[in-house]
Design a protein around this motif. Sequence first.
Motif, mmCIF file in Angstrom:
data_model
loop_
_atom_site.group_PDB
_atom_site.id
_atom_site.type_symbol
_atom_site.label_atom_id
_atom_site.label_comp_id
_atom_site.label_asym_id
_atom_site.label_seq_id
_atom_site.Cartn_x
_atom_site.Cartn_y
_atom_site.Cartn_z
ATOM 1 N N SER A 45 14.356 36.549 14.027
ATOM 2 C CA SER A 45 15.498 38.113 14.089
ATOM 3 C C SER A 45 14.939 39.008 13.306
ATOM 4 N N GLY A 46 12.669 38.671 13.422
ATOM 5 C CA GLY A 46 11.997 39.709 12.160
ATOM 6 C C GLY A 46 11.596 40.524 13.497
ATOM 7 N N LEU A 47 10.640 41.131 13.486
ATOM 8 C CA LEU A 47 10.148 42.417 13.962
ATOM 9 C C LEU A 47 9.330 42.290 15.747
ATOM 10 N N ASN A 82 16.285 33.413 7.909
ATOM 11 C CA ASN A 82 17.409 34.894 7.768
ATOM 12 C C ASN A 82 16.711 34.394 6.066
ATOM 13 N N GLN A 83 15.609 34.308 6.123
ATOM 14 C CA GLN A 83 14.563 34.054 4.887
ATOM 15 C C GLN A 83 14.209 35.268 4.363
ATOM 16 N N ARG A 84 14.465 36.288 5.165
ATOM 17 C CA ARG A 84 14.236 37.374 4.950
ATOM 18 C C ARG A 84 15.105 38.313 4.266
ATOM 19 N N GLU A 99 19.376 28.483 13.489
ATOM 20 C CA GLU A 99 18.924 28.030 12.253
ATOM 21 C C GLU A 99 18.298 26.487 11.243
ATOM 22 N N LEU A 100 17.410 27.580 11.196
ATOM 23 C CA LEU A 100 16.391 26.150 10.982
ATOM 24 C C LEU A 100 15.338 26.858 10.558
ATOM 25 N N ASP A 101 14.974 25.951 8.517
ATOM 26 C CA ASP A 101 13.564 26.510 7.597
ATOM 27 C C ASP A 101 12.122 26.008 8.013
ATOM 28 N N ILE A 102 10.981 26.723 8.671
ATOM 29 C CA ILE A 102 9.846 25.739 8.995
ATOM 30 C C ILE A 102 10.018 24.779 7.261
ATOM 31 N N ARG A 103 10.263 24.598 6.414
ATOM 32 C CA ARG A 103 9.512 24.025 5.529
ATOM 33 C C ARG A 103 10.236 22.609 5.655
ATOM 34 N N ASP A 104 11.018 22.706 6.764
ATOM 35 C CA ASP A 104 11.915 21.750 7.575
ATOM 36 C C ASP A 104 10.945 20.414 8.060
ATOM 37 N N ASP A 149 3.877 27.066 0.580
ATOM 38 C CA ASP A 149 4.361 26.410 1.284
ATOM 39 C C ASP A 149 5.418 26.981 3.326
ATOM 40 N N ILE A 150 6.144 28.238 2.856
ATOM 41 C CA ILE A 150 6.598 29.168 4.165
ATOM 42 C C ILE A 150 5.021 28.773 4.959
ATOM 43 N N ASN A 151 3.834 29.657 4.455
ATOM 44 C CA ASN A 151 3.170 30.267 5.276
ATOM 45 C C ASN A 151 1.906 28.899 5.555
ATOM 46 N N HIS A 175 -0.213 32.108 16.732
ATOM 47 C CA HIS A 175 0.079 32.249 15.759
ATOM 48 C C HIS A 175 -0.032 33.653 15.116
ATOM 49 N N MET A 176 1.014 34.662 14.696
ATOM 50 C CA MET A 176 0.825 35.826 13.441
ATOM 51 C C MET A 176 0.044 35.235 12.478
ATOM 52 N N SER A 177 -0.524 36.253 12.295
ATOM 53 C CA SER A 177 -1.492 36.016 10.918
ATOM 54 C C SER A 177 -1.689 37.191 10.360
HETATM 55 N N1 LIG Z 1 4.654 43.545 9.749
HETATM 56 C C1 LIG Z 1 3.451 44.085 9.534
HETATM 57 O O1 LIG Z 1 2.985 45.336 9.501
HETATM 58 C C2 LIG Z 1 2.558 42.704 10.101
HETATM 59 C C3 LIG Z 1 1.330 42.895 9.600
HETATM 60 C C4 LIG Z 1 0.219 42.019 9.723
HETATM 61 C C5 LIG Z 1 0.424 40.357 9.524
HETATM 62 N N2 LIG Z 1 1.874 40.529 9.947
HETATM 63 C C6 LIG Z 1 2.299 38.998 10.010
HETATM 64 O O2 LIG Z 1 3.475 38.865 11.756
HETATM 65 C C7 LIG Z 1 4.271 38.175 11.663
HETATM 66 C C8 LIG Z 1 5.984 38.885 11.811
HETATM 67 O O3 LIG Z 1 6.389 39.913 10.762
HETATM 68 P P1 LIG Z 1 7.305 40.769 10.984
HETATM 69 O O4 LIG Z 1 6.786 41.893 10.750
HETATM 70 O O5 LIG Z 1 8.033 40.668 12.078
HETATM 71 O O6 LIG Z 1 8.327 39.711 10.132
HETATM 72 P P2 LIG Z 1 9.596 39.455 9.533
HETATM 73 O O7 LIG Z 1 9.808 39.536 8.224
HETATM 74 O O8 LIG Z 1 9.988 41.226 10.306
HETATM 75 O O9 LIG Z 1 9.709 39.125 11.085
HETATM 76 C C9 LIG Z 1 9.957 37.174 10.274
HETATM 77 C C10 LIG Z 1 11.124 36.276 10.057
HETATM 78 O O10 LIG Z 1 10.982 35.453 9.788
HETATM 79 C C11 LIG Z 1 12.283 34.437 8.972
HETATM 80 N N3 LIG Z 1 11.192 33.621 8.362
HETATM 81 C C12 LIG Z 1 10.947 33.368 7.233
HETATM 82 N N4 LIG Z 1 10.546 32.547 6.563
HETATM 83 C C13 LIG Z 1 11.120 31.888 7.480
HETATM 84 C C14 LIG Z 1 10.932 30.484 7.861
HETATM 85 N N5 LIG Z 1 11.077 29.862 6.286
HETATM 86 N N6 LIG Z 1 11.767 30.049 7.905
HETATM 87 C C15 LIG Z 1 12.292 30.125 9.329
HETATM 88 N N7 LIG Z 1 12.369 32.165 9.261
HETATM 89 C C16 LIG Z 1 11.610 31.874 8.531
HETATM 90 C C17 LIG Z 1 12.443 35.997 8.603
HETATM 91 O O11 LIG Z 1 13.914 35.624 7.941
HETATM 92 C C18 LIG Z 1 12.023 36.973 9.642
HETATM 93 O O12 LIG Z 1 13.426 37.314 9.941
HETATM 94 C C19 LIG Z 1 4.674 37.428 10.111
HETATM 95 O O13 LIG Z 1 3.374 36.320 9.994
HETATM 96 C C20 LIG Z 1 3.276 38.078 9.563
HETATM 97 O O14 LIG Z 1 2.718 37.624 8.254
HETATM 98 C C21 LIG Z 1 3.521 41.413 10.618
#
Ligand SMILES: NC(=O)c1ccc[n+]([C@@H]2O[C@H](COP(=O)([O-])OP(=O)(O)OC[C@H]3O[C@@H](n4cnc5c(N)ncnc54)[C@H](O)[C@@H]3O)[C@@H](O)[C@H]2O)c1
Length: 349
Positions: A10-12, A34-36, A64-69, A106-108, A130-132
């Motif tokens: 659901s993120g970017l 939706n942890q955001r 609908e799942l937490d990656i910590r699970d 725990d998440i990252n 992997h998005m680093s």
């Molecule tokens: N946007 C940037 O500028 C940027 C820059 C460098 C790296 N990144 C990396 O790219 C990746 C994506 O970034 P983005 O901008 O799309 O982020 P974002 O916050 O828009 O999307 C991340 C999504 O992950 C979900 N999420 C977070 N924790 C979760 C969990 N524990 N379990 C399940 N879902 C979870 C959130 O609800 C969110 O919808 C991330 O790893 C981020 O660190 C982003």
Amino acid sequence: MKSILITGSSGLVGSEVCLYFSNKGYKIHGLDNNQRAVFFGPSGDTRWNQKRLEQTILTFEHHELDIRDRLGVHELVKLVKPNVIIHAAAQPSHDKAAQIPFDDFDINAGGTLNLLEAAHQFCPESPFIHMSTNKVYGDAPNLIALKELDTRWDYDDEKYAKGIPETFTIDQSKHSLFGASKVAADIMVQEYGRYFGMPTVCLRGGCLTGPNHTGVELHGFLSYLVKCNLERKMYTVFGYKGKQVRDNIHSYDIARFMDKFIQNPRVGEVYNLGGGKENTCSVIEAFKITEEFSGIPQSYEYIDKNREGDHICYYSNLNKMKLHYPCWDITISLKDTIKQIVESWSVRL
Ligand SMILES: NC(=O)c1ccc[n+]([C@@H]2O[C@H](COP(=O)([O-])OP(=O)(O)OC[C@H]3O[C@@H](n4cnc5c(N)ncnc54)[C@H](O)[C@@H]3O)[C@@H](O)[C@H]2O)c1
């Protein structure tokens, strides 16, 4: 039908790749909880984007799942055995991490390990993307000689004329707790490649952006800046005279690069992924471009204190990506990206 598991769907980045790979004929498994909204409150809520995906992608299935699970992740990967995993879920803010160090790590770090090990057990041949982040380099880029121009900082060292390469040190600098948890994940992703021979890759992002970001003050630079502009809200600039430089890449061009990697995967790779020098802007330059499209003058206040560990000037050297995948390049310019963000917020606000 080939399937793809996308965390942070659901993120970017996650939502962009859901759409992109559904158009390529994949069954899409989106994972997000939706942890955001927990990190950033209602303005970080990404349910709107989940709904958009559910309405537009026929093959989309939301989990609908937490990656910590750990068990939940294990069961899902066992069930789906995806042909590709794209891991874009994270606690993404370096400032926020200091307030929630356990959740952040725990998440990252832990969440990434849960996914890696599940992939290792059930789909070790599937590309794992992997998005680093460029924060793995900590604030070491700030040690490069800089020159101050009228509206931005730039490197004053020929060695970095094209930006920061992947060989740059990740050691002995200030990363923020976020940068440190992402270093742990980045190294683990590389290790599953090198140690187990899995096709893993770390994409060390600069500023990743696009119209479907839920930008908040602590994360999503351009999205938040445009939102402030349209809402006629005061934007706070933290230090470096507002001349701090970022390279910006549209999430569509990220998806295009992932596609190239999936077609021709490599093992334990690392790439710096950003807009490159051509798509850089400083904060005060971003105000000007936004004003061009919105017609609204940006009001801002200046605080003479930079964010902890913040880069003064950072842009990615894209040479390695282009060398390994010569048919990939940036297709959406910074100006077009900002235009799209203005248009998107105009509808969403
Ligand atoms: N946007 C940037 O500028 C940027 C820059 C460098 C790296 N990144 C990396 O790219 C990746 C994506 O970034 P983005 O901008 O799309 O982020 P974002 O916050 O828009 O999307 C991340 C999504 O992950 C979900 N999420 C977070 N924790 C979760 C969990 N524990 N379990 C399940 N879902 C979870 C959130 O609800 C969110 O919808 C991330 O790893 C981020 O660190 C982003």
